[in-house]
Each structure stands twice: as C-alpha cells, then as structure tokens.
Design an enzyme around this catalytic site. Sequence first.
Site, mmCIF file in Angstrom:
data_model
loop_
_atom_site.group_PDB
_atom_site.id
_atom_site.type_symbol
_atom_site.label_atom_id
_atom_site.label_comp_id
_atom_site.label_asym_id
_atom_site.label_seq_id
_atom_site.Cartn_x
_atom_site.Cartn_y
_atom_site.Cartn_z
ATOM 1 N N HIS A 182 -51.216 60.641 17.170
ATOM 2 C CA HIS A 182 -51.774 60.666 18.526
ATOM 3 C C HIS A 182 -51.186 59.547 19.377
ATOM 4 O O HIS A 182 -50.941 59.724 20.568
ATOM 5 C CB HIS A 182 -53.303 60.556 18.453
ATOM 6 C CG HIS A 182 -53.950 61.869 18.142
ATOM 7 N ND1 HIS A 182 -55.132 61.989 17.466
ATOM 8 C CD2 HIS A 182 -53.564 63.138 18.433
ATOM 9 C CE1 HIS A 182 -55.452 63.273 17.361
ATOM 10 N NE2 HIS A 182 -54.510 63.992 17.925
ATOM 11 N N CYS A 492 -39.518 77.793 26.434
ATOM 12 C CA CYS A 492 -40.613 76.850 26.690
ATOM 13 C C CYS A 492 -40.839 75.857 25.546
ATOM 14 O O CYS A 492 -41.773 75.072 25.591
ATOM 15 C CB CYS A 492 -41.909 77.588 27.006
ATOM 16 S SG CYS A 492 -42.547 78.520 25.605
HETATM 17 C C1 PEP Z 1 -42.862 76.548 20.450
HETATM 18 O O1 PEP Z 1 -43.122 76.878 19.293
HETATM 19 O O2 PEP Z 1 -41.718 76.230 20.842
HETATM 20 C C2 PEP Z 1 -43.926 76.503 21.456
HETATM 21 C C3 PEP Z 1 -43.669 76.315 22.736
HETATM 22 O O3 PEP Z 1 -45.196 76.606 21.005
HETATM 23 P P1 PEP Z 1 -46.006 75.381 20.315
HETATM 24 O O4 PEP Z 1 -45.135 74.167 20.366
HETATM 25 O O5 PEP Z 1 -47.268 75.240 21.093
HETATM 26 O O6 PEP Z 1 -46.195 75.931 18.937
#
Ligand code: PEP
Length: 532
Positions: A182, A492
């Site tokens: 964290h 993303c």
């Molecule tokens: C990913 O897996 O790249 C993603 C954006 O989702 P998370 O990091 O929330 O698993």
Amino acid sequence: MAEIHLNGLIASPGLAIGPVTMLTTTVARRTASDNPTQEATALRVAIESARTEIAEQIKTSRGEVADILEFQVAMLEDDALADPAYGVISQGVAADHAWRLALNVEIDGYRAAEDEYFRARAADIVDIRDRVLAHLSGVDTVARIAGGSIVTADDITPSAFLAADWSQGGAIALAAGSPSSHAAMLARGRGTPMVVGLGPLSWSGQPPSLALVDGDAGTVIFDPEPETRRLFELRMAAANAARIAADAGRFAPACTADGRRIAVLLNIAGPDDLAGLDPAICDGIGLVRTEFLFEVSQGLPEEDAQYAVYRRILDWTQGKPVTIRTLDAGGDKPIAGLTTDSERNPFLGLRGIRLSLARPEVFRVQLRALCRAAAHGTLKVMLPMIAVPSELERAGDMLDAEFAALRTQGIACARPPLGIMVEVPAAALCAEDFGAAFYSIGSNDLTQYTMAAGRDIGAVADLNDTANAAVLALIARTVEVGRKRGVEVSLCGDAAADTRLTTALLATGLTTFSVSPIAVARLKAAVAGVTT
Ligand code: PEP
Ligand code: MG
C-alpha cells in the site's frame, strides 16, 4: 568514505537526492494492571479508538488513501485478529505485550506467504499493531519524517508515509518492502520515488548522510562521490525540465510527430480520483475499476448508490465517453464475502466475469445501475477477464433483460454498448469470434498470462514484460481484428503509461491509450516524439 551502490526493485519511478533519515520505531512504555479483566478492557478500548481514528481519517481521504484505510478498518473489525491476544491476556499477560505477540504472529504469517500480494500486506498489520499500541500507551509512535529526506527502513507503513510531507521532494529506500504494498501505491500516486528490496542496510561505521534514489532504474547510491552527485543532479534537472514541458502540453490533444491523433483516456477507481482535474486533459475515461465500490465493510453496494457514483463520473466528463468496467474481483483483488479464499491460484480461478456470472444477484444490480446511468451520457460497459464468447453472450442477455425490466417500470435508462477486456490470451487469439462493441486490452493480465509470470512476483519480474514479442503480437492481432470489424481497440493496462513502450505500442496500430491522470502529460509528450 566510498560510495555504496545498491540495486533493488522499482516501486515508484523518479529521481531524488536528500539527507538520509533512518526510520526507527519508538517503543512506548505502559504500566500494566495485574487484572486480566482490566487488561482486556484496555485492549478493547484501544482497538476501538484506533478504529474510530482511522474512520475519521477516511472522511477526509479520497481514492486510494481511503481504500487503504478501509482495509485497515476491516482488519480491526475482524474479531479473529484480536482473539489470540485476549486468550493470552486471560492467562495474566499485559494487554500491550499480548497484542504485540498476537500481531507479530500475524505479521510473520503474512511475510511468509507464497503470494506477493499477501506479503505486501504485512506493513498494514505492522501499522495496525503500532496504532493500537499507541492508544494503549497514550504515546504516538508514528515516526515523523522531515520533508525532502530519503527515508531508509526495513519497510514503511501507510501511516508513516501519510504522516510525512512529500511536497518538498524526498524518496524511500527500503531493505525489504514490496512494489505491491500500500505504501508503494501511495508513493506512485504522489510521485515519490521508491526503491524496495535493497537487502540489508547495515553500515560498518557512521550511517550514510546523503543518498541518491533512482526510482527509474531501481538503484540507490549512499554517500555519493562529488562527481556521481554532479551527474545525478544534471539528470534530475533534465528530468524536471522534461516534466515541466510535458505538463504544459497536457491540455493539447495527443498527436504523433507525423500527425496521427492518439486518444488519451483516464483510468480511475472512482469519482474522487477526478477531484481538481480538468476534463480538457483527456478524451474521456477508458477504465473505471468499480471494485472500490464493493470494498466497503457495510456490505454490497445497492443499485442507487452505484447509480449515483456512475452519474458523478459521467457528469464530470461533460459528454465525453466513459467506459465502466463491471466488477473485477478475485486474483489480486479479493473482496470479503464475495471471492473465495480457498483457491490455490486465484489468478486462474473464479475472478472477473466468471465471478459475476456465478453471482447473478450481485451482477444484475450493477447492470441495472449502469443502464440507468447510461441515460445521462456516453457510457460504455466492459467485461473483465473474458475468455470465451459465451461469457459475453450471457452477460449481454442479462444486460438486455435488466434494460427491458427498467423500461417496463418506466425508469429512465439506456442500453450501453458492451465491450470486452482482452487480457486472457484466448480472447486475443480469437478476438474475431466475440461480438464485442469494443475491445480494451488489459496488458497487466495479458502479459502475466502470456508469459506465465505473475504480475506481483518480484522473482519473475524480468519475464513479466509487455514488450516481449509474444505480448506485442497479441496486441497487434487484437488491433487488426478491431480494424476489420470497425470497432475501437484501446489499451488500459499499466503498459499504456510506460513511455519506454510507446513506440512499440504505436507500432501495433493502437490509437487509444488509457492511463492514470498523473501519467497523461508524460504520455502525450512521448507520443509527440514518435513517428509512426
Ligand atoms: C489489466 O489487467 O491490464 C487491467 C487493466 O486490469 P487490472 O489491472 O485491474 O487487472
Ligand atoms: Mg486485469
């Protein structure tokens, strides 16, 4: 004195120079009564005071800080944490000693965990231990850190991080610690450089007085020679100038050197992440991780509460598109009461869409809230961890059903387009088989599943590489399918913000990137330097 070079793991990027502050824990003394009943009461009161104190802090916190504090409140509310301490107290041991013994067993358990995620939580238990001890003794034991210093320690608790003033610079250099802790998340959010896993910080004479922290390379130099320091300061000045130039360009649309327009969207965990931000810095929101809504200790969020949150986000964008991801619990994101904790490998278990389909009563509430919010802006909905087309189809049928039910009830709503995250290699390899309205590549999971290298396991961090040709090929394949089907493909995962990868990612044909707000300026500047 010769300079000391240490190598560790990158927990938060950036460069810093400053005087060394060694973080030591103050052990407060307390006079115990000889009465077990009084000692048990003292512990109960101290736990409750610590819980109230954190709950107060949550009221004035936002985003990640609030999430981390919520986690600590949930731990303190769990009777199982204090039960062993009460057991020892009944045998005549003083409250503070009993609490320390019980929590140290817990801390050792977390430190020995196989899973990096759980190892990284050890610092939170240290934090909880010390907070309750402070209430038992009436002495505040949270170390005070002078602004601008390089904090060295074995590990650092979220409270110690939050108590420091990082606005004057400074950095963290830890002997142990974890990039998934964290404190590391907080450091990344504040832009404080942090290197962990440096190994024992033992000095044969005087402790060092000055240190250079290179959070981009994961190195720390203690007591640098004048020439080393001069070169480092030159690098810091250049990095600073680049940051100022990038900041100035954050309102301009992102364009490559040869004029290709790149959409830059935001990744957020909730509306609080948008406070103080101008919507002009982005082309919309590419990922809302709705997990935070489900992490509350008061139970699962109701439809109205979810709807209100989604609307706040849509209102902020003033018409720009918003992509909200349905609950992605499990894996590195366990949620009490929802995910199972008996899986040997939670990353391959009941997580993401699999969990939502297994818990339709929870999923339907979210789909209804999303349909209602969709009536008030450009909302798209995306499903995490999709592996086979039937998952998208089943979720689509449920979305249709909730939309139809809302209409029958005369409630304002719209049926948002339904897209998928491409983060399981099967989805990338067969992307054309999915009738998705859009694809969003989750490179964090796509990389770990393609390379069989956990995203939170330091020992295989070199293999967990989105720049690997296999991962880039899956990204390029998805982009090509999107082009043929005429639907948007965005990225993303964290790789979108890693400017060392921008050239390679643009070469796959990607034109839409979604990153955390702090990364927007840097990404736009990097894009401007690439000719496609
Ligand atoms: C990913 O897996 O790249 C993603 C954006 O989702 P998370 O990091 O929330 O698993
Ligand atoms: Mg993911």
